[in-house]
Write a protein that holds these residues in place. Structure first.
Motif, mmCIF file in Angstrom:
data_model
loop_
_atom_site.group_PDB
_atom_site.id
_atom_site.type_symbol
_atom_site.label_atom_id
_atom_site.label_comp_id
_atom_site.label_asym_id
_atom_site.label_seq_id
_atom_site.Cartn_x
_atom_site.Cartn_y
_atom_site.Cartn_z
ATOM 1 N N GLN A 1 1.178 -1.448 0.450
ATOM 2 C CA GLN A 1 0.320 -0.353 -0.365
ATOM 3 C C GLN A 1 0.649 1.726 -0.274
ATOM 4 O OE1 GLN A 1 -0.278 -2.945 2.441
ATOM 5 N NE2 GLN A 1 -2.738 -3.400 2.221
ATOM 6 N N VAL A 2 2.036 1.740 0.494
ATOM 7 C CA VAL A 2 2.696 2.267 0.817
ATOM 8 C C VAL A 2 3.702 2.358 -0.774
ATOM 9 C CG1 VAL A 2 4.945 3.149 1.680
ATOM 10 C CG2 VAL A 2 3.537 2.044 3.127
ATOM 11 N N ARG A 3 3.781 1.712 -1.246
ATOM 12 C CA ARG A 3 4.435 1.696 -3.020
ATOM 13 C C ARG A 3 2.971 1.952 -3.584
ATOM 14 N NH1 ARG A 3 6.890 -3.144 -1.286
ATOM 15 N NH2 ARG A 3 5.236 -4.219 -2.729
ATOM 16 N N THR A 4 2.042 1.817 -3.420
ATOM 17 C CA THR A 4 1.300 2.070 -3.903
ATOM 18 C C THR A 4 0.498 4.136 -4.247
ATOM 19 O OG1 THR A 4 -0.320 0.412 -4.553
ATOM 20 C CG2 THR A 4 -1.703 1.889 -4.710
ATOM 21 N N GLY B 1 3.723 11.028 -6.014
ATOM 22 C CA GLY B 1 5.029 10.863 -6.757
ATOM 23 C C GLY B 1 5.231 11.381 -5.677
ATOM 24 N N ILE B 2 5.517 11.146 -4.606
ATOM 25 C CA ILE B 2 6.600 10.790 -3.355
ATOM 26 C C ILE B 2 7.676 9.144 -3.265
ATOM 27 C CG2 ILE B 2 5.954 12.692 -2.931
ATOM 28 C CD1 ILE B 2 5.310 9.581 -0.063
ATOM 29 N N SER B 3 8.444 9.239 -2.383
ATOM 30 C CA SER B 3 9.115 8.858 -2.790
ATOM 31 C C SER B 3 8.452 7.211 -1.310
ATOM 32 C CB SER B 3 10.762 8.626 -1.718
ATOM 33 O OG SER B 3 11.349 7.502 -1.345
ATOM 34 N N PRO B 4 8.482 5.897 -1.934
ATOM 35 C CA PRO B 4 8.563 4.950 -0.926
ATOM 36 C C PRO B 4 8.812 4.791 0.241
ATOM 37 C CG PRO B 4 8.160 3.853 -3.526
ATOM 38 C CD PRO B 4 8.849 5.790 -3.112
ATOM 39 N N LYS C 1 -2.479 6.641 2.321
ATOM 40 C CA LYS C 1 -3.250 7.468 1.437
ATOM 41 C C LYS C 1 -3.242 8.754 1.795
ATOM 42 C CE LYS C 1 -6.556 8.068 -2.523
ATOM 43 N NZ LYS C 1 -7.462 7.122 -2.943
ATOM 44 N N ALA C 2 -3.596 9.805 3.076
ATOM 45 C CA ALA C 2 -3.795 10.853 2.967
ATOM 46 C C ALA C 2 -2.246 10.977 3.272
ATOM 47 C CB ALA C 2 -4.593 11.507 4.559
ATOM 48 N N ALA C 3 -1.386 10.740 3.877
ATOM 49 C CA ALA C 3 0.030 10.772 4.479
ATOM 50 C C ALA C 3 0.892 10.627 2.926
ATOM 51 C CB ALA C 3 0.244 9.408 5.474
ATOM 52 N N ALA C 4 0.892 10.172 2.062
ATOM 53 C CA ALA C 4 1.414 10.437 1.023
ATOM 54 C C ALA C 4 0.899 11.202 0.229
ATOM 55 C CB ALA C 4 1.188 9.030 0.377
ATOM 56 N N ASP D 1 14.459 15.004 1.368
ATOM 57 C CA ASP D 1 14.052 13.530 1.498
ATOM 58 C C ASP D 1 13.050 13.794 3.500
ATOM 59 O OD1 ASP D 1 12.490 12.255 -0.269
ATOM 60 O OD2 ASP D 1 14.096 11.150 -0.849
ATOM 61 N N GLU D 2 14.793 14.258 2.916
ATOM 62 C CA GLU D 2 14.771 14.466 5.186
ATOM 63 C C GLU D 2 14.137 15.800 5.507
ATOM 64 O OE1 GLU D 2 18.969 12.925 6.262
ATOM 65 O OE2 GLU D 2 19.191 14.811 4.993
#
Length: 239
Positions: free
Chosen positions: A85-88, A94-97, A165-168, A192-193
């Protein structure tokens, strides 16, 4: 007498919540050998008032079949179980898994049980909800214009996929604020940091850190924890 019993019950509930939460946090600290402290959401800190001693504060669809149940007291929470789910959601936003997974590990300091979260929220109304520890204001701002705009912050404890999903998408919005190819200025922080610090300390502090403002002790602690979780997060998502 009846009134006295009612007042007594109101005191017992938050006390029991504190005891259970404290035991869980102490167990986590003993296992990790480090002090884990809760981090409020970006909604709690003004984005226009960055500080050189910024404290961690920026806080974020159905339960996946291969994930542990989000029901009260059922199973244990392990962020790595949500790699698919994180990867999806990371890809869609458009962010790093790996970044999203590392943040989940950072935010795993408390037991993510729906009933416990709601009990704690009754005692502390500004508490965060869900496995990504998102506060109401951050969630409501993030969902605008998204395909989960009709969803409610109150659903986060029970719907872990919605929390992811909301966090992504919150990280996506922070990235838009940060702009392309932004580094950490004289502080040497990676993009990313900076996004992780934005998730924790708010967009205003993130932009200040990007200009070279040195993170304060609390923000630095969050950053150190992120770096400690980075390799584990990469293994979890296959990065």
């Amino acid at each position: 007498m009846a009134e006295g019993r009612t007042q007594w019950r109101w005191w017992v509930v938050p006390l029991l919540v504190l005891i259970v939460w404290g035991m869980a946090r102490n167990g986590d600290n003993d296992a990790k050998g480090e002090h884990a402290s809760p981090s409020p959401s970006s909604s709690d800190r003004s984005p226009d008032r960055p500080s050189s001693d910024a404290e961690p504060s920026d806080k974020p669809s159905r339960t996946p079949e291969d994930a542990p149940s989000a029901g009260p007291g059922k199973g244990s929470y392990e962020p790595g179980r949500y790699a698919r789910q994180v990867r999806t959601h990371a890809r869609e936003a458009g962010i790093s898994p790996r970044l999203l997974m590392a943040i989940l590990y950072n935010e795993a300091y408390k037991p993510h049980d729906p009933e416990l979260e709601r009990s704690w929220q009754r005692f502390k109304p500004d508490a965060a909800f869900g496995i990504a520890n998102m506060h109401r204001a951050a969630f409501d701002e993030t969902k605008r214009g998204k395909d989960f705009a009709s969803r409610s912050w109150e659903e986060l404890p029970d719907d872990r996929d919605l929390a992811l999903k909301a966090a992504a998408w919150h990280l996506h919005d922070l990235a838009a604020r940060l702009g392309p190819d932004s580094g950490g200025g004289s502080g040497g922080l990676s993009r990313d940091e900076l996004l992780a610090l934005g998730y924790n300390a708010g967009a205003g502090n993130m932009l200040a850190f990007a200009r070279g403002v040195k993170p304060g002790s609390m923000a630095q602690s969050y950053l150190d924890k992120l770096r400690g979780n980075w390799a584990k997060a990469g293994r979890a998502v296959g990065d």
